[in-house]
Design a protein around this motif. Structure first.
Motif, PDB file in Angstrom:
ATOM      1  N   THR A 111      73.551 -16.496  90.537  1.00 14.56           N
ATOM      2  CA  THR A 111      72.486 -15.720  89.887  1.00 14.56           C
ATOM      3  C   THR A 111      72.663 -14.233  90.161  1.00 14.56           C
ATOM      4  N   LYS A 112      72.982 -13.888  91.419  1.00 15.49           N
ATOM      5  CA  LYS A 112      73.235 -12.484  91.751  1.00 15.49           C
ATOM      6  C   LYS A 112      74.369 -11.926  90.901  1.00 15.49           C
ATOM      7  N   LEU A 113      75.460 -12.688  90.802  1.00 16.05           N
ATOM      8  CA  LEU A 113      76.602 -12.230  90.015  1.00 16.05           C
ATOM      9  C   LEU A 113      76.191 -11.993  88.574  1.00 16.05           C
ATOM     10  N   GLY A 114      75.426 -12.908  88.014  1.00 16.84           N
ATOM     11  CA  GLY A 114      74.977 -12.739  86.638  1.00 16.84           C
ATOM     12  C   GLY A 114      74.107 -11.498  86.465  1.00 16.84           C
ATOM     13  N   MET A 115      73.240 -11.230  87.440  1.00 22.76           N
ATOM     14  CA  MET A 115      72.383 -10.043  87.366  1.00 22.76           C
ATOM     15  C   MET A 115      73.224  -8.770  87.378  1.00 22.76           C
ATOM     16  N   TYR A 116      74.183  -8.710  88.284  1.00 19.15           N
ATOM     17  CA  TYR A 116      75.012  -7.504  88.375  1.00 19.15           C
ATOM     18  C   TYR A 116      75.872  -7.316  87.119  1.00 19.15           C
ATOM     19  N   ALA A 159      82.559   5.930  79.611  1.00 20.91           N
ATOM     20  CA  ALA A 159      83.940   5.488  79.423  1.00 20.91           C
ATOM     21  C   ALA A 159      84.170   4.142  80.114  1.00 20.91           C
ATOM     22  N   PHE A 160      83.723   4.032  81.378  1.00 16.82           N
ATOM     23  CA  PHE A 160      83.856   2.775  82.133  1.00 16.82           C
ATOM     24  C   PHE A 160      82.598   2.582  82.971  1.00 16.82           C
ATOM     25  N   ALA A 161      82.102   1.381  82.988  1.00 20.90           N
ATOM     26  CA  ALA A 161      81.027   1.009  83.916  1.00 20.90           C
ATOM     27  C   ALA A 161      81.559  -0.133  84.755  1.00 20.90           C
ATOM     28  N   SER A 162      81.397  -0.028  86.059  1.00 23.19           N
ATOM     29  CA  SER A 162      81.973  -1.039  86.937  1.00 23.19           C
ATOM     30  C   SER A 162      81.021  -1.343  88.074  1.00 23.19           C
ATOM     31  N   ILE A 163      81.338  -2.422  88.779  1.00 20.67           N
ATOM     32  CA  ILE A 163      80.534  -2.798  89.932  1.00 20.67           C
ATOM     33  C   ILE A 163      81.453  -3.235  91.058  1.00 20.67           C
ATOM     34  N   GLY A 164      81.084  -2.844  92.251  1.00 15.96           N
ATOM     35  CA  GLY A 164      81.839  -3.224  93.442  1.00 15.96           C
ATOM     36  C   GLY A 164      80.916  -3.232  94.629  1.00 15.96           C
ATOM     37  N   ALA A 210      77.305  -1.757  94.270  1.00 17.48           N
ATOM     38  CA  ALA A 210      77.120  -0.392  93.791  1.00 17.48           C
ATOM     39  C   ALA A 210      77.706  -0.283  92.389  1.00 17.48           C
ATOM     40  N   LEU A 211      77.065   0.515  91.575  1.00 13.71           N
ATOM     41  CA  LEU A 211      77.557   0.776  90.225  1.00 13.71           C
ATOM     42  C   LEU A 211      78.323   2.085  90.219  1.00 13.71           C
ATOM     43  N   VAL A 212      79.491   2.064  89.617  1.00 14.51           N
ATOM     44  CA  VAL A 212      80.328   3.260  89.483  1.00 14.51           C
ATOM     45  C   VAL A 212      80.588   3.456  87.998  1.00 14.51           C
ATOM     46  N   ILE A 213      80.135   4.595  87.455  1.00 13.80           N
ATOM     47  CA  ILE A 213      80.154   4.819  86.005  1.00 13.80           C
ATOM     48  C   ILE A 213      80.910   6.107  85.706  1.00 13.80           C
ATOM     49  N   GLN A 253      71.932   9.963  84.172  1.00 20.43           N
ATOM     50  CA  GLN A 253      71.167   9.338  85.251  1.00 20.43           C
ATOM     51  C   GLN A 253      69.872   8.695  84.753  1.00 20.43           C
ATOM     52  N   ARG A 254      69.091   9.437  83.983  1.00 21.11           N
ATOM     53  CA  ARG A 254      67.789   8.926  83.559  1.00 21.11           C
ATOM     54  C   ARG A 254      67.932   7.684  82.676  1.00 21.11           C
ATOM     55  N   SER A 255      68.849   7.727  81.725  1.00 28.01           N
ATOM     56  CA  SER A 255      69.016   6.582  80.822  1.00 28.01           C
ATOM     57  C   SER A 255      69.613   5.388  81.557  1.00 28.01           C
ATOM     58  N   ALA A 256      70.466   5.639  82.567  1.00 28.37           N
ATOM     59  CA  ALA A 256      71.046   4.534  83.343  1.00 28.37           C
ATOM     60  C   ALA A 256      69.965   3.809  84.139  1.00 28.37           C
ATOM     61  N   VAL A 257      69.104   4.574  84.803  1.00 27.82           N
ATOM     62  CA  VAL A 257      68.019   3.959  85.565  1.00 27.82           C
ATOM     63  C   VAL A 257      67.078   3.194  84.637  1.00 27.82           C
ATOM     64  N   ARG A 258      66.764   3.787  83.499  1.00 30.71           N
ATOM     65  CA  ARG A 258      65.861   3.123  82.554  1.00 30.71           C
ATOM     66  C   ARG A 258      66.461   1.807  82.054  1.00 30.71           C
ATOM     67  N   SER A 259      67.763   1.789  81.806  1.00 35.17           N
ATOM     68  CA  SER A 259      68.417   0.576  81.316  1.00 35.17           C
ATOM     69  C   SER A 259      68.336  -0.549  82.342  1.00 35.17           C
ATOM     70  N   ILE A 260      68.530  -0.215  83.627  1.00 33.88           N
ATOM     71  CA  ILE A 260      68.449  -1.234  84.667  1.00 33.88           C
ATOM     72  C   ILE A 260      67.009  -1.731  84.821  1.00 33.88           C
ATOM     73  N   ARG A 261      66.054  -0.806  84.758  1.00 40.33           N
ATOM     74  CA  ARG A 261      64.645  -1.197  84.884  1.00 40.33           C
ATOM     75  C   ARG A 261      64.201  -2.099  83.724  1.00 40.33           C
ATOM     76  N   GLU A 262      64.769  -1.881  82.551  1.00 40.05           N
ATOM     77  CA  GLU A 262      64.414  -2.738  81.415  1.00 40.05           C
ATOM     78  C   GLU A 262      64.859  -4.181  81.659  1.00 40.05           C
ATOM     79  N   LEU A 263      65.985  -4.333  82.366  1.00 40.53           N
ATOM     80  CA  LEU A 263      66.477  -5.675  82.670  1.00 40.53           C
ATOM     81  C   LEU A 263      65.726  -6.288  83.847  1.00 40.53           C
ATOM     82  N   PHE A 264      65.580  -5.515  84.919  1.00 41.97           N
ATOM     83  CA  PHE A 264      64.982  -6.014  86.152  1.00 41.97           C
ATOM     84  C   PHE A 264      64.006  -4.953  86.675  1.00 41.97           C
ATOM     85  N   PRO A 265      62.744  -5.036  86.295  1.00 43.03           N
ATOM     86  CA  PRO A 265      61.768  -3.977  86.612  1.00 43.03           C
ATOM     87  C   PRO A 265      61.613  -3.693  88.109  1.00 43.03           C
TER      88      PRO A 265
END
Length: 815
Positions: free
Chosen positions: A478-483, A497-502, A640-643, A653-665
């Motif tokens: 479930t964690k993997l799916g969320m990330y 250009a690239f969005a990644s997670i590590g 951590a997200l590296v974009i 920054q603002r749109s990135a935070v908003r996008s995450i909050r829309e998925l997981f408030p």
């Protein structure tokens, strides 16, 4: 009444010499202000007693493994039991482990730094509650109820200092915990801590692996010395116990790692990183005060010569030597106290900046304040300066009046002795200025060297953020799916250009270090087991972070739990493990007793790629040996997200935070920063060091140049008749200019020679703060000498030009 009348005369006299008074007050304000500010910093961090009860009896134990490159490996529970049972010099021992948890208060999750402590922690540390109570031994063990003690700072920032917080239930680490108290204000070590909890809050601390694993080292140890014990006795005893423990359990202490336990007074440990820097700054401030006093002494000498006739007349009218000296003392006290008061105001104004600076070096920064002792030291400094300055001018003697009066009527210059004193003061100013500017130059050169260090990543246009999911009720899939949903949502944003997670943000120190072995590569005799940082990364992580792929391939979407285990090594680690051989296709595996206690397997993993080195532990350290594993294949600890963006990352920054909050408030989003900001943070303390010393050096140079210009100007004024005669006898303006410049040049040369000698002798004290440059760096020494020479010549030009404009006829008529 006599002192009051002296004060009135002093004010009248200084009012008539407003230019002199202003120059003296401002010069002393700069010198005393710098010293007040630095003494405030020094007192709040190094000199003030700890707020802990019996703080001078507290010690900190540190276990290191120098051969493995680890300065602090912590202690395991069995080790602590051994030291506790065998030690006679340590009266009581407390345990502390730092972990990150999520605290939920109502519906608001907060990521906190939690301290898991033994029940006696606060008693050993000598800490009291601000409100409520603290933990005791009754809060130890699996049967105890989960309780929490808030740090004072966390109480104020997250609960607004509300006293009704006592008895409130919050969820910490998915466990209902009761807040029982708030700790007093006190420095926190070794890491800032928000909430202190008992061991039952962390099930891992109650597990058999934690209690029985001798190599499961994750606990810090604090102790209180037994009565009549000293730090020296404790060190000797702990060294002896450590030798016995390692001999009894050789399997837990690799010989090549060179395990050792040190004992330090807690007061010393708190300021380990700050001590050298703060004493250096205090010395620099003292040098500024020395230059300021030398400059004021020169001004006082000049004014004293012009007042010599006044002093003789006062003496003739019955004023004794002490009476005249007292008048000068009152005048100088008035000036010095005014300068000291202005200097204290300067220190007050810079207090916030001082606290922010110290916070990067020591946990005691919050104790910095201008208190009574600081004000007393400023007062004593002001009075001492006034007393010294009161004895600089010559005063008259009523027993010898006629000859001095006649001479004073014709003389406007000082005697040869006082002229030499003026010159000596200028040489002193220049020498001290040379020392300060050399220190500043070495630190600036260090900063430039650090800025030129290759970090291993392309930092431009990268936004990073940490997104921890600490709730244990969420399983790994479930964690993997969320990330992955977060990453995919961010990848779809414009200009990404690239969005990644590590697991980690590049260049941010993450000390999750494990032992590593390479298949078919036995350790050489005396070689310590290799250690590397454990990291995870998704397929686009290296492209997003700008870490170059040097050999092999990056991770792919098929590298998941059900597929064969693979890794990518950093270049330095690959070379250490495999030398000049191609590492691709070879296998490595995590090893060591610690694998029994963490969800990391010791399975063999095939090397599929090699990436460039990064300097996550700091730009002044060696490249960090790192093993990267597929994010989707391993246990998820942190994320951590590296974009990487195509434009300024701040705009995303603002749109990135908003996008995450829309998925997981309720998702935590922390430490949002560009990669440039992350890099800059690694050199911020050194930058501030250089800024402070350079500021002191620049201030000293200004005061010194004013001093040399003032001495030459006074010399020109006093030698007007001589210059007029020389010019009437045929000396042209250029010759007069050369004469004055020559006098100034002698002072400059003397000051530079003395300063260079002192700089060569003292710059080695900076060795611990330098990187990539030696303490006797010829380029720095040459540049500072050239700068002082140029500025010094410029300071000499004004009085030289003034001398060249003397009209011989007017000068001779005036005489």
């Amino acid at each position: 009444m006599t002192l009051l009348s002296d004060f009135r005369r002093a004010v009248r006299s200084l009012y008539k010499a407003r230019g002199f008074a202003t120059a003296v007050i401002l010069t002393l304000a700069l010198g005393i202000g710098a010293n007040t500010a630095m003494f405030t910093l020094l007192r709040g961090t190094l000199l003030r007693a700890l707020p802990n009860r019996g703080g001078d009896r507290l010690v900190y134990l540190r276990q290191s493994a120098e051969g493995a490159g680890q300065q602090n490996v912590g202690f395991s529970v069995p080790e602590i039991i051994d030291y506790r049972s065998a030690s006679k010099t340590l009266g009581s021992i407390a345990e502390f482990s730092s972990m990150t948890f999520t605290l939920v208060n109502g519906d608001e999750p907060v990521h906190i730094r939690a301290g898991i402590i033994s029940g006696n922690y606060f008693e050993v540390m000598g800490l009291s509650p601000a409100i409520g109570r603290l933990t005791t031994s009754e809060n130890d063990g699996p049967a105890a109820a989960p309780v929490a003690v808030l740090s004072h700072a966390f109480w104020m920032s997250h609960f607004g200092g509300d006293p009704t917080v006592l008895g409130k239930t919050v969820r910490i680490n998915d466990m209902a915990s009761t807040i029982i108290g708030v700790m007093q204000r006190a420095p926190q070590y070794p890491v800032p801590t928000d909430v202190y909890v008992n061991t039952v809050t962390s099930p891992h601390h109650l597990s058999a692996t934690m209690k029985q694993g001798r190599t499961h080292r994750m606990t810090e140890v604090f102790a209180r010395l037994a009565p009549n014990a000293t730090v020296e006795k404790a060190r000797a005893e702990i060294a002896r116990i450590g030798t016995n423990v390692r001999a009894d359990h050789p399997e837990a202490y690799e010989r090549a790692a060179r395990y050792d336990v040190s004992v330090s007074p807690l007061r010393v440990a708190l300021n380990e990183r700050a001590s050298l820097t703060l004493w250096l700054l205090m010395g620099a401030a003292a040098f500024v005060l020395l230059i300021a006093c030398a400059n004021v002494a020169n001004l006082t000498l000049m004014r004293g010569v012009r007042r010599e006739r006044e002093m003789l007349v006062r003496a003739a009218l019955g004023a004794g030597t002490w009476r005249l000296r007292r008048l000068l003392l009152v005048e100088n006290l008035t000036l010095a106290l005014a300068g000291g008061a202005l200097g204290v105001l300067v220190a007050f104004a810079g207090l916030k900046m001082l606290v922010a600076f110290a916070a990067q070096l020591t946990p005691r920064a919050n104790e910095i304040r201008v208190d009574g002792l600081v004000l007393a030291v400023s007062l004593v400094t002001s009075v001492a300066a006034a007393v010294v300055l009161a004895f600089v001018p010559h005063v008259g003697d009523e027993s010898a009046l006629a000859a001095p009066l006649a001479a004073a009527g014709r003389r406007t210059t000082a005697g040869r002795g006082r002229h030499r004193l003026q010159q000596a003061l200028v040489v002193t100013q220049l020498a001290v200025c040379m020392v300060l500017l050399t220190a500043a130059g070495l630190l600036v050169r260090t900063l430039n060297k650090l800025n030129s260090v290759e970090t291993g990543v392309r930092t431009a246009n990268v936004l990073t953020m940490e997104v921890p999911i600490e709730t244990q009720s969420i399983d790994q899939p479930t964690k993997l799916g969320m990330y992955e949903r977060m990453r995919d949502r961010l990848a779809a944003l414009p200009n990404v250009a690239f969005a990644s997670i590590g697991s980690d943000v590049p260049l941010r120190n993450t000390p999750f270090v494990l032992e590593l072995k390479a298949e078919g590569r036995p350790l050489a005799a005396g070689e310590a087991t290799p250690r590397a940082v454990y990291k995870t990364a998704d397929p686009t992580y290296f492209a997003a972070a700008g870490i170059p792929l040097l050999e092999g391939r990056a991770f792919t979407t098929t590298d998941r739990r059900e597929s064969a285990r693979v890794v990518i090594l950093s270049k330095a680690l690959a070379h250490r493990l495999f030398g000049d051989r191609d590492p691709i296709g070879h296998r490595v595996a995590w090893t060591g007793e610690v694998l029994k206690f963490i969800p990391v397997s010791g399975d063999w993993r095939t090397v599929v790629g090699v990436v460039g080195d990064t300097r996550d532990a700091g730009l002044d350290t060696d490249p960090t040996p790192t093993v990267f594993q597929p994010f989707a294949q391993e246990e998820i600890f942190n994320a951590a997200l590296v974009i990487r963006t195509e434009s300024a990352p701040e705009l995303l920054q603002r749109s990135a935070v908003r996008s995450i909050r829309e998925l997981f408030p309720r998702q935590l989003i922390e430490q949002i920063a560009t990669l440039d900001e992350v890099r800059d943070a690694t050199v911020a303390p050194r930058r501030l060091n250089a800024l402070f010393i350079a500021s002191f050096g620049g201030l000293a140079m200004i005061i010194a140049m004013v001093g040399i210009a003032g001495v030459l100007a006074f010399s020109v004024s006093a030698r007007t008749q001589e210059i007029g005669i020389r010019m009437s006898l045929g000396a042209d303006a250029q010759r007069v200019v050369r004469m004055v410049l020559g006098e100034g040049g002698v002072l400059l040369a003397g000051g530079l020679a003395v300063g260079l000698t002192i700089a060569l002798l003292t710059s080695r004290l900076l060795r611990g703060l330098l990187f990539g440059v030696g303490p006797h760096d010829p380029l720095t020494l040459g540049a500072v000498a050239f700068l002082l020479a140029v500025v010094g010549v410029a300071a000499c030009l004004l009085p030289a030009v003034r001398a060249a404009k003397v009209d011989p006829a007017v000068a001779l008529r005036a005489e």
